[in-house]
Enzyme design. Structure first.
Site, PDB file in Angstrom:
ATOM      1  N   TYR A   1       0.833  -1.209   0.000  1.00 43.36           N
ATOM      2  CA  TYR A   1       0.000   0.000   0.000  1.00 43.36           C
ATOM      3  C   TYR A   1       0.863   1.253   0.000  1.00 43.36           C
ATOM      4  CZ  TYR A   1      -3.733   3.195   1.509  1.00 43.36           C
ATOM      5  OH  TYR A   1      -4.640   4.227   1.604  1.00 43.36           O
TER       6      TYR A   1
ATOM      7  N   SER B   1     -14.259   2.691  12.775  1.00 47.10           N
ATOM      8  CA  SER B   1     -15.403   1.819  12.498  1.00 47.10           C
ATOM      9  C   SER B   1     -15.427   0.652  13.489  1.00 47.10           C
ATOM     10  CB  SER B   1     -15.387   1.330  11.048  1.00 47.10           C
ATOM     11  OG  SER B   1     -14.103   0.936  10.664  1.00 47.10           O
ATOM     12  N   ASN B   2     -14.254   0.088  13.803  1.00 42.09           N
ATOM     13  CA  ASN B   2     -14.216  -0.997  14.797  1.00 42.09           C
ATOM     14  C   ASN B   2     -14.802  -0.550  16.132  1.00 42.09           C
ATOM     15  OD1 ASN B   2     -13.025  -2.825  13.128  1.00 42.09           O
ATOM     16  ND2 ASN B   2     -11.173  -3.103  14.336  1.00 42.09           N
TER      17      ASN B   2
ATOM     18  N   GLN C   1      -5.209  -1.731  20.057  1.00 36.61           N
ATOM     19  CA  GLN C   1      -3.996  -2.487  19.733  1.00 36.61           C
ATOM     20  C   GLN C   1      -2.807  -1.852  20.447  1.00 36.61           C
ATOM     21  OE1 GLN C   1      -4.079  -2.652  15.403  1.00 36.61           O
ATOM     22  NE2 GLN C   1      -5.756  -4.127  15.431  1.00 36.61           N
TER      23      GLN C   1
ATOM     24  N   PRO D   1       0.710  -0.344  21.679  1.00 36.38           N
ATOM     25  CA  PRO D   1       0.586   0.009  23.095  1.00 36.38           C
ATOM     26  C   PRO D   1      -0.597   0.924  23.414  1.00 36.38           C
ATOM     27  CG  PRO D   1       2.253   1.366  22.053  1.00 36.38           C
ATOM     28  CD  PRO D   1       1.737   0.445  20.980  1.00 36.38           C
TER      29      PRO D   1
ATOM     30  N   ARG E   1       3.801   4.912  14.633  1.00 34.07           N
ATOM     31  CA  ARG E   1       3.595   5.308  16.032  1.00 34.07           C
ATOM     32  C   ARG E   1       2.867   6.640  16.173  1.00 34.07           C
ATOM     33  NH1 ARG E   1       9.669   4.828  17.292  1.00 34.07           N
ATOM     34  NH2 ARG E   1       9.504   4.968  15.036  1.00 34.07           N
TER      35      ARG E   1
HETATM   36  N1  LIG Z   1     -10.133   6.539   4.349  1.00 36.05           N
HETATM   37  C1  LIG Z   1      -8.915   6.890   4.691  1.00 36.05           C
HETATM   38  O1  LIG Z   1      -8.635   7.101   5.860  1.00 36.05           O
HETATM   39  C2  LIG Z   1      -7.863   7.101   3.650  1.00 36.05           C
HETATM   40  C3  LIG Z   1      -6.632   7.598   4.053  1.00 36.05           C
HETATM   41  C4  LIG Z   1      -5.647   7.795   3.102  1.00 36.05           C
HETATM   42  C5  LIG Z   1      -5.894   7.544   1.771  1.00 36.05           C
HETATM   43  N2  LIG Z   1      -7.103   7.062   1.401  1.00 36.05           N
HETATM   44  C6  LIG Z   1      -7.310   6.766  -0.020  1.00 36.05           C
HETATM   45  O2  LIG Z   1      -8.579   7.230  -0.447  1.00 36.05           O
HETATM   46  C7  LIG Z   1      -9.137   6.326  -1.396  1.00 36.05           C
HETATM   47  C8  LIG Z   1     -10.517   5.888  -0.959  1.00 36.05           C
HETATM   48  O3  LIG Z   1     -10.442   5.309   0.322  1.00 36.05           O
HETATM   49  P1  LIG Z   1     -11.746   4.775   1.078  1.00 36.05           P
HETATM   50  O4  LIG Z   1     -11.522   4.956   2.519  1.00 36.05           O
HETATM   51  O5  LIG Z   1     -12.957   5.326   0.440  1.00 36.05           O
HETATM   52  O6  LIG Z   1     -11.631   3.228   0.766  1.00 36.05           O
HETATM   53  P2  LIG Z   1     -12.692   2.156   0.270  1.00 36.05           P
HETATM   54  O7  LIG Z   1     -12.014   0.835   0.390  1.00 36.05           O
HETATM   55  O8  LIG Z   1     -14.001   2.355   0.939  1.00 36.05           O
HETATM   56  O9  LIG Z   1     -12.880   2.530  -1.278  1.00 36.05           O
HETATM   57  C9  LIG Z   1     -12.034   2.093  -2.286  1.00 36.05           C
HETATM   58  C10 LIG Z   1     -12.875   1.767  -3.506  1.00 36.05           C
HETATM   59  O10 LIG Z   1     -11.997   1.332  -4.568  1.00 36.05           O
HETATM   60  C11 LIG Z   1     -12.544   0.155  -5.149  1.00 36.05           C
HETATM   61  N3  LIG Z   1     -11.435  -0.612  -5.737  1.00 36.05           N
HETATM   62  C12 LIG Z   1     -10.420  -1.233  -5.091  1.00 36.05           C
HETATM   63  N4  LIG Z   1      -9.588  -1.812  -5.980  1.00 36.05           N
HETATM   64  C13 LIG Z   1     -10.088  -1.530  -7.216  1.00 36.05           C
HETATM   65  C14 LIG Z   1      -9.697  -1.864  -8.536  1.00 36.05           C
HETATM   66  N5  LIG Z   1      -8.600  -2.599  -8.781  1.00 36.05           N
HETATM   67  N6  LIG Z   1     -10.445  -1.416  -9.563  1.00 36.05           N
HETATM   68  C15 LIG Z   1     -11.562  -0.693  -9.343  1.00 36.05           C
HETATM   69  N7  LIG Z   1     -11.997  -0.354  -8.110  1.00 36.05           N
HETATM   70  C16 LIG Z   1     -11.266  -0.775  -7.062  1.00 36.05           C
HETATM   71  C17 LIG Z   1     -13.244  -0.551  -4.007  1.00 36.05           C
HETATM   72  O11 LIG Z   1     -14.200  -1.501  -4.422  1.00 36.05           O
HETATM   73  C18 LIG Z   1     -13.856   0.624  -3.265  1.00 36.05           C
HETATM   74  O12 LIG Z   1     -15.120   0.964  -3.770  1.00 36.05           O
HETATM   75  C19 LIG Z   1      -8.129   5.174  -1.548  1.00 36.05           C
HETATM   76  O13 LIG Z   1      -7.325   5.455  -2.663  1.00 36.05           O
HETATM   77  C20 LIG Z   1      -7.308   5.277  -0.279  1.00 36.05           C
HETATM   78  O14 LIG Z   1      -6.003   4.793  -0.478  1.00 36.05           O
HETATM   79  C21 LIG Z   1      -8.095   6.824   2.306  1.00 36.05           C
HETATM   80  O1  LIG Z   2      -4.378   7.874   6.958  1.00 35.83           O
HETATM   81  C1  LIG Z   2      -3.812   7.082   6.243  1.00 35.83           C
HETATM   82  O2  LIG Z   2      -2.977   7.421   5.438  1.00 35.83           O
HETATM   83  C2  LIG Z   2      -4.118   5.618   6.346  1.00 35.83           C
HETATM   84  O3  LIG Z   2      -4.911   5.445   7.478  1.00 35.83           O
HETATM   85  C3  LIG Z   2      -5.393   4.180   7.720  1.00 35.83           C
HETATM   86  O4  LIG Z   2      -4.353   3.309   8.181  1.00 35.83           O
HETATM   87  P1  LIG Z   2      -4.159   3.178   9.760  1.00 35.83           P
HETATM   88  O5  LIG Z   2      -3.873   4.507  10.368  1.00 35.83           O
HETATM   89  O6  LIG Z   2      -3.224   2.095  10.072  1.00 35.83           O
HETATM   90  O7  LIG Z   2      -5.660   2.828  10.165  1.00 35.83           O
HETATM   91  P2  LIG Z   2      -6.357   1.887  11.200  1.00 35.83           P
HETATM   92  O8  LIG Z   2      -6.363   0.490  10.748  1.00 35.83           O
HETATM   93  O9  LIG Z   2      -7.659   2.545  11.452  1.00 35.83           O
HETATM   94  O10 LIG Z   2      -5.436   1.948  12.507  1.00 35.83           O
HETATM   95  C4  LIG Z   2      -5.232   3.138  13.253  1.00 35.83           C
HETATM   96  C5  LIG Z   2      -4.631   2.783  14.598  1.00 35.83           C
HETATM   97  O11 LIG Z   2      -5.634   2.153  15.364  1.00 35.83           O
HETATM   98  C6  LIG Z   2      -5.154   0.946  15.916  1.00 35.83           C
HETATM   99  N1  LIG Z   2      -6.311   0.032  16.011  1.00 35.83           N
HETATM  100  C7  LIG Z   2      -6.943  -0.440  14.890  1.00 35.83           C
HETATM  101  C8  LIG Z   2      -8.035  -1.254  14.997  1.00 35.83           C
HETATM  102  C9  LIG Z   2      -8.496  -1.605  16.286  1.00 35.83           C
HETATM  103  O12 LIG Z   2      -9.493  -2.346  16.460  1.00 35.83           O
HETATM  104  N2  LIG Z   2      -7.849  -1.121  17.364  1.00 35.83           N
HETATM  105  C10 LIG Z   2      -6.776  -0.305  17.262  1.00 35.83           C
HETATM  106  O13 LIG Z   2      -6.223   0.116  18.290  1.00 35.83           O
HETATM  107  C11 LIG Z   2      -4.045   0.480  14.981  1.00 35.83           C
HETATM  108  O14 LIG Z   2      -3.096  -0.286  15.689  1.00 35.83           O
HETATM  109  C12 LIG Z   2      -3.464   1.813  14.538  1.00 35.83           C
HETATM  110  O15 LIG Z   2      -2.473   2.239  15.445  1.00 35.83           O
HETATM  111  C13 LIG Z   2      -6.130   3.795   6.462  1.00 35.83           C
HETATM  112  O16 LIG Z   2      -6.933   2.730   6.600  1.00 35.83           O
HETATM  113  C14 LIG Z   2      -5.248   3.769   5.271  1.00 35.83           C
HETATM  114  O17 LIG Z   2      -5.906   3.416   4.101  1.00 35.83           O
HETATM  115  C15 LIG Z   2      -4.844   5.176   5.119  1.00 35.83           C
HETATM  116  O18 LIG Z   2      -4.046   5.349   4.005  1.00 35.83           O
END
Ligand SMILES: NC(=O)c1ccc[n+]([C@@H]2O[C@H](COP(=O)([O-])OP(=O)(O)OC[C@H]3O[C@@H](n4cnc5c(N)ncnc54)[C@H](O)[C@@H]3O)[C@@H](O)[C@H]2O)c1
Ligand SMILES: O=C(O)[C@H]1O[C@H](OP(=O)(O)OP(=O)(O)OC[C@H]2O[C@@H](n3ccc(=O)[nH]c3=O)[C@H](O)[C@@H]2O)[C@H](O)[C@@H](O)[C@@H]1O
Length: 345
Positions: free
Chosen positions: A175, A219-220, A234, A236, A303
């Protein structure tokens, strides 16, 4: 021409390619035709809602439904200005558009690690295909990159000029390295072919329509609090994140697309919370009786994370409006509705 990247000393040599000749055809309509890849997902579907509010916009969504759902777009299916295509961005797509919001990519760590090779293909081949499309039709393209390009950051808060601290061979690399290559491709197409590009580095975003069991922390915790299950922090628990409400994110993405700067620009909410603080806040707001349980973490978990949004403020006139304490209840309503668990009075 867009202004240069914050930290690139590149020169954009070429003007953008001319738009498709179809633009000059007699059946040309003054509308802006916009492609949203990943538009059936969480952020994408909110972006589509906002774009569809403007009657001058036609919106095409291309999505393979890996983590997205038609349900997120149900109010637009059948609308004359809307089209939904089941399409995988690792294959070429031939459409005539003026703007491409390229979001397609699974975002939850559970889903992007599920098939890491596919995640890399989506980021690299998918972005290459969308850039090829942008080149062919003269469209402007915006990539949703991520704060994960900063890896486990040694600079805090993270500015766009920071190059990051990323493990190239770890379980998250599909990713974060995938998005880094996607950013490189964007700038190479910009320098080599004059493509108009925009790069948003998105920080953790939350809100209604997130997949209930998608594994991301907000969401969790909300689903767990509603189901009376322990909130799984998760270890620490002192790791930090900054959470942006989805309507603020969509506003930032549209401003970036329609503004004059290529980026990369951080879009996120600088309010920083430890995961324990987040759990305490969810407990207080949603279910004061719920337990908080410490569980094992996953490898390479960053972190700390907090965006420096000076550039977004100065260049886009953007800053987030919705505080975490105001955004969580909005998400709770949506989760309760989908889980069928009304709030106890
Ligand atoms: N939500 C966040 O916190 C977050 C943080 C940083 C970056 N982003 C970026 O923002 C974008 C959207 O994130 P999101 O939270 O809406 O995620 P999401 O998983 O809800 O949406 C991603 C969408 O892309 C589609 N998709 C995945 N692979 C595909 C493929 N090969 N071809 C066509 N469609 C495909 C999925 O079906 C889904 O509808 C992503 O590019 C993600 O990397 C999100
Ligand atoms: O902002 C971003 O750039 C990235 O943020 C998230 O990645 P991450 O921050 O790891 O997201 P989570 O899985 O929500 O985890 C956040 C923190 O919560 C913790 N966590 C997660 C799930 C849980 O049930 N409990 C918990 O403590 C994880 O250890 C982590 O430290 C997104 O899902 C990525 O797609 C995105 O690119």
């Amino acid at each position: 021409m867009a202004q240069e990247a914050s930290n690139g000393d590149h020169v954009s040599a070429k003007p953008p390619p001319t738009p498709s000749p179809l633009r000059n055809a007699k059946f040309f309509q003054a509308n802006m035709r916009i492609l949203v890849t990943g538009g059936a997902g969480f952020i994408g579907s909110h972006l589509v809602d906002r774009l569809m509010e403007n009657e001058k916009n036609e919106v095409i969504v291309a999505d393979n439904y890996f983590t997205g759902s038609k349900d997120n777009l149900k109010k637009w299916i059948g609308h004359p200005r809307f089209e939904l295509i089941r399409h995988d961005v690792t294959e070429t797509l031939l459409v005539e558009v003026d703007r491409i919001y390229h979001l397609a990519c699974p975002a939850s760590p559970i889903f992007y690690k599920y098939n890491p090779v596919k995640t890399i293909k989506t980021n690299v081949i998918g972005t290459l295909n969308m850039l090829g499309l942008a080149k062919r039709v003269g469209a402007r393209i915006l990539l949703t990159s991520t704060s994960e390009v900063y890896g486990d950051p040694l600079e805090h808060p993270q500015k766009e000029s920071y190059w990051g601290n990323v493990n190239p061979i770890g379980v998250r690399s599909c990713y974060d390295e995938g998005k880094r290559v996607a950013e490189t491709l964007m700038f190479d197409y910009h320098r080599q072919h004059g493509i108009e590009i925009r790069i948003a580095r998105i920080f953790n975003t939350y809100g209604p329509r997130m997949n209930i069991d998608d594994g991301r922390v907000v969401s969790n915790f909300i689903a767990q609090a509603i189901r009376d299950e322990p909130l799984t922090v998760q270890a620490p628990g002192t790791q930090t994140r900054s959470f942006c409400y989805v309507s603020d994110m969509v506003d930032g993405l549209i401003r970036l697309m329609e503004g004059d700067n290529t980026g990369p620009i951080n879009i996120g909410n600088p309010g920083e919370f430890t995961m324990l603080e987040l759990a305490e806040t969810v407990k207080e707001l949603i279910n004061p009786k719920v337990e908080i349980k410490m569980v094992d973490n996953t490898p390479d978990d960053p972190r700390q994370r907090k965006p420096d949004i000076t550039k977004a403020k100065e260049l886009l006139g953007w800053e987030p409006k919705i505080k975490l304490r105001d955004g969580l209840p909005l998400m709770e309503d949506d989760f309760r509705h989908r889980l069928g668990v009304p709030k106890k009075i």
